[in-house]
Design an enzyme around this catalytic site. Structure first.
Site, PDB file in Angstrom:
ATOM      1  N   ASP A  38      -1.957 -11.530   4.903  1.00 13.36           N
ATOM      2  CA  ASP A  38      -3.417 -11.612   5.112  1.00 13.36           C
ATOM      3  C   ASP A  38      -3.876 -13.026   5.454  1.00 13.36           C
ATOM      4  OD1 ASP A  38      -3.643  -8.922   4.600  1.00 13.36           O
ATOM      5  OD2 ASP A  38      -4.207  -9.174   2.498  1.00 13.36           O
ATOM      6  N   GLN A  64       0.840  -1.203   0.000  1.00 11.25           N
ATOM      7  CA  GLN A  64       0.000   0.000   0.000  1.00 11.25           C
ATOM      8  C   GLN A  64       0.872   1.249   0.000  1.00 11.25           C
ATOM      9  OE1 GLN A  64      -2.769  -0.498   3.244  1.00 11.25           O
ATOM     10  NE2 GLN A  64      -3.876  -2.113   2.182  1.00 11.25           N
TER      11      GLN A  64
HETATM   12  C1  S3P Z   1      -2.728  -4.842   0.073  1.00  8.68           C
HETATM   13  C2  S3P Z   1      -1.557  -4.858   0.769  1.00  8.68           C
HETATM   14  C3  S3P Z   1      -1.419  -5.426   2.117  1.00  8.68           C
HETATM   15  C4  S3P Z   1      -2.595  -6.313   2.485  1.00  8.68           C
HETATM   16  C5  S3P Z   1      -3.903  -5.711   2.088  1.00  8.68           C
HETATM   17  C6  S3P Z   1      -3.957  -5.453   0.594  1.00  8.68           C
HETATM   18  C7  S3P Z   1      -2.742  -4.222  -1.267  1.00  8.68           C
HETATM   19  O1  S3P Z   1      -1.342  -4.380   3.054  1.00  8.68           O
HETATM   20  O2  S3P Z   1      -2.585  -6.607   3.865  1.00  8.68           O
HETATM   21  O3  S3P Z   1      -4.977  -6.586   2.429  1.00  8.68           O
HETATM   22  O4  S3P Z   1      -3.703  -4.471  -2.045  1.00  8.68           O
HETATM   23  O5  S3P Z   1      -1.807  -3.486  -1.585  1.00  8.68           O
HETATM   24  P1  S3P Z   1       0.061  -3.641   3.353  1.00  8.68           P
HETATM   25  O6  S3P Z   1       0.582  -3.165   2.088  1.00  8.68           O
HETATM   26  O7  S3P Z   1      -0.248  -2.505   4.268  1.00  8.68           O
HETATM   27  O8  S3P Z   1       0.906  -4.688   3.999  1.00  8.68           O
END
Ligand code: S3P
Length: 427
Positions: free
Chosen positions: A314, A168
C-alpha cells in the site's frame, strides 16, 4: 531566496495518526462473531471501517460507537440474522473479501455489493476457495465480480495453496475455517500481513503458523476482547516521506503500529538514506508500536522487489513520490498486485506523477523512476483512490506553483482530517 525555496515550507511538529485500517476491520469483525462484549479503543473512523460496522449492524449485531471508541455486543456466529437489506461495503476491498469468509459460514442468504471500484476488482481469489469449502456463491462471471449472493453454512475444512500473497485471501479462508468441520490450512507464496492470525488469538481462538503455512482448527468459539488499535503505518507513510523530502522538515509520529509484516516502508526508506529514528517501542503482545521521528535528508534510488512487496504494497504510491526526489533510478518489480487495488496503481501513479513533471515509466509488474526531478504544480486527480489523493497532496508540498487535486474527498476512506493535519505541520 529563489522562487522555489520561497514557497516550499518545512513540515514540523508532533502528530498522532488514525488507527490501523486492517486491525480496525478485523476488530469489528471478530467482535461481531465472538461471544460477549468487545471494546475497541482507537478504531479508524474512515469510511471503509464505518462500512464494516454498517454491514454487521444489518446482520443484527449491536454496535455502539463514540468517536474512535466502540462497544460490540457479540452473540456469536449463530447470533447473526439473515439481513433484509443488501450489505454495501462502499470502496472497501478488505470488508468485502473478509466478510465473504464470514458469510460463507452463515446458513442463510446474503447479498453483498460495493462501489464502482469494487465492481471491477476480482473476488474469485476468495470465492474459488470458499466454494471449495462448500459455500454457495453466485455473482457475475461465475462469482468473480459483485454483486455476490452467498448462502453458506456446513463448511468443509480445506488445505489451500494460495496463488497470491494476499492477507485478504488468507484471512477470508481462515475466518471461514474457524467454523468448518475440521482444520483449514492456507499456504502462501510469500508472507502477507498477519493481523488476522494475531487477532483470532486475542479473541481466544487457535491458530498455528509454520513458515508460510497457517492453520486453524474448525468448530471454534471466540470470546469478546478489548483491542487497542495502534496508528496505521500505511497512513504514517505519507508523513515519513513528506518529512524526508520537504527540506528542513522534522516530524514525530506517535504510536505507529510496527507489525513486522507491515514495516517494509521503513526498510526501504532507510536503504534510500532517510533519517528515521524509532523510540518508545512497546512490544505489545498483540501488535507492537512506537514513536517515529523523521528528518529531511538526501535520498538515493533503490530496487524494491521480491518478498518485501507484500510488506509495503500500500506504500508504493508514496514511495514512488520519494523516488522522484532520490538521486538515481528506483526500480519497482514483482508488484503486479498494484493493478487490482482501488485503482490500477501502476497506471494512476505513473500518470499523475508525470503530470507533475516526474520522469517515471510503467512496467508490467511495477515502475521505474529516474530521479531526481523538480516537480511543477498541475491539475491532478486521485481517481477516487485515497492513497493516490494523499500522495498527490504530499507532492504538492514540493511542487513549484499551485497543485489542484480533483476528487480529493476520497482521502476520507482511510484518513479523515489528513489535509488539515498536513496544513498544521507547515511552519
Ligand atoms: C489488507 C491487505 C492488502 C492491502 C489492503 C489491506 C488487509 O490487500 O493492500 O489495503 O487488511 O488484509 P491484499 O491482501 O489483497 O494484498
Amino acid at each position: 531566496m529563489s522562487e522555489l525555496t520561497k514557497h516550499i515550507v518545512p513540515l514540523k511538529g508532533t502528530m498522532k495518526i488514525p488507527g490501523d485500517k486492517s486491525i480496525s476491520h478485523r476488530a469489528i469483525m471478530l467482535g461481531s462473531i465472538a461471544h460477549g462484549k468487545t471494546k475497541i479503543n482507537g478504531l479508524l473512523t474512515g469510511e471503509d471501517c464505518l462500512n464494516t460496522i454498517e454491514c454487521f449492524k444489518k446482520l443484527g449485531v449491536n454496535i455502539d460507537r463514540n468517536g474512535d471508541y466502540v462497544e460490540i455486543e457479540g452473540k456469536g456466529l449463530t447470533g447473526l440474522i439473515e439481513p433484509s437489506e443488501v450489505l454495501d461495503v462502499g470502496n472497501s476491498g478488505t470488508t468485502i473479501r473478509l466478510m465473504l469468509g464470514i458469510l460463507a459460514s452463515l446458513p442463510f442468504h446474503t447479498v453483498i455489493i460495493g462501489d464502482d471500484s469494487i465492481a471491477k476488482r476480482p473476488m474469485d481469489r476468495v470465492t474459488i476457495p470458499l466454494k471449495q469449502m462448500k459455500a454457495s456463491i453466485q455473482g457475475r462471471e461465475n462469482g468473480k465480480f459483485t454483486p455476490l449472493a452467498v448462502h453458506g453454512g456446513g463448511l468443509n475444512g480445506i488445505k489451500y495453496q494460495s496463488p497470491v500473497a494476499s492477507a485478504q485471501v488468507k484471512s477470508a479462508i481462515l475466518l471461514a475455517g474457524l467454523f468448518a468441520n475440521k482444520e483449514t490450512t492456507v499456504i502462501e507464496p510469500e508472507s502477507s500481513r498477519d493481523h488476522t492470525e494475531r487477532m483470532i488469538q486475542a479473541f481466544g481462538g487457535k491458530v498455528t503458523v509454520d513458515g508460510l503455512k497457517i492453520s486453524v482448527p474448525g468448530e471454534q468459539k471466540l470470546t469478546g476482547a478489548t483491542i487497542n488499535v495502534p496508528g496505521d503505518i500505511s497512513s504514517a507513510a505519507f508523513f515519513l516521506v513528506a518529512g524526508s523530502i520537504v527540506p528542513n522538515s522534522e516530524i514525530t509520529i506517535k504510536n505507529v503500529g510496527l507489525n513486522p509484516t507491515r514495516t517494509g516502508i521503513l526498510d526501504i526508506l532507510k536503504a534510500m538514506g532517510a533519517d528515521i529514528t524509532i523510540q518508545n517501542l512497546q512490544n505489545d503482545v498483540m501488535e507492537p508500536y512506537a514513536d517515529i521521528t523523521v528528518r529531511a535528508s538526501t535520498l538515493k534510488g533503490v530496487e524494491i522487489a521480491g518478498d518485501i512487496i507484500p510488506r509495503l504494497i500500500d506504500e508504493i504510491p508514496i514511495l514512488a513520490l520519494a523516488a522522484t526526489q532520490a538521486e538515481g533510478d528506483t526500480v519497482i518489480k514483482d508488484a503486479a498486485e498494484l493493478k487490482v487495488k482501488e485503482t490500477n496503481r501502476i497506471d494512476t501513479v505513473v500518470h499523475e506523477l508525470k503530470q507533475l513533471g516526474a520522469n517515471i515509466e510503467a512496467t508490467d509488474d511495477g515502475m521505474i523512476i529516474h530521479g531526481k526531478s523538480s516537480l511543477k504544480g498541475a491539475v491532478v486527480n486521485s481517481h477516487g483512490d485515497h492513497r493516490i489523493g494523499m500522495m498527490l497532496a504530499i507532492a504538492s508540498c514540493i511542487a513549484e506553483g499551485k497543485t489542484e487535486i480533483k476528487n480529493n474527498q476520497a482521502i476520507t476512506i482511510s484518513y479523515p482530517g489528513f489535509l488539515e493535519q498536513l496544513e498544521s505541520l507547515k511552519q
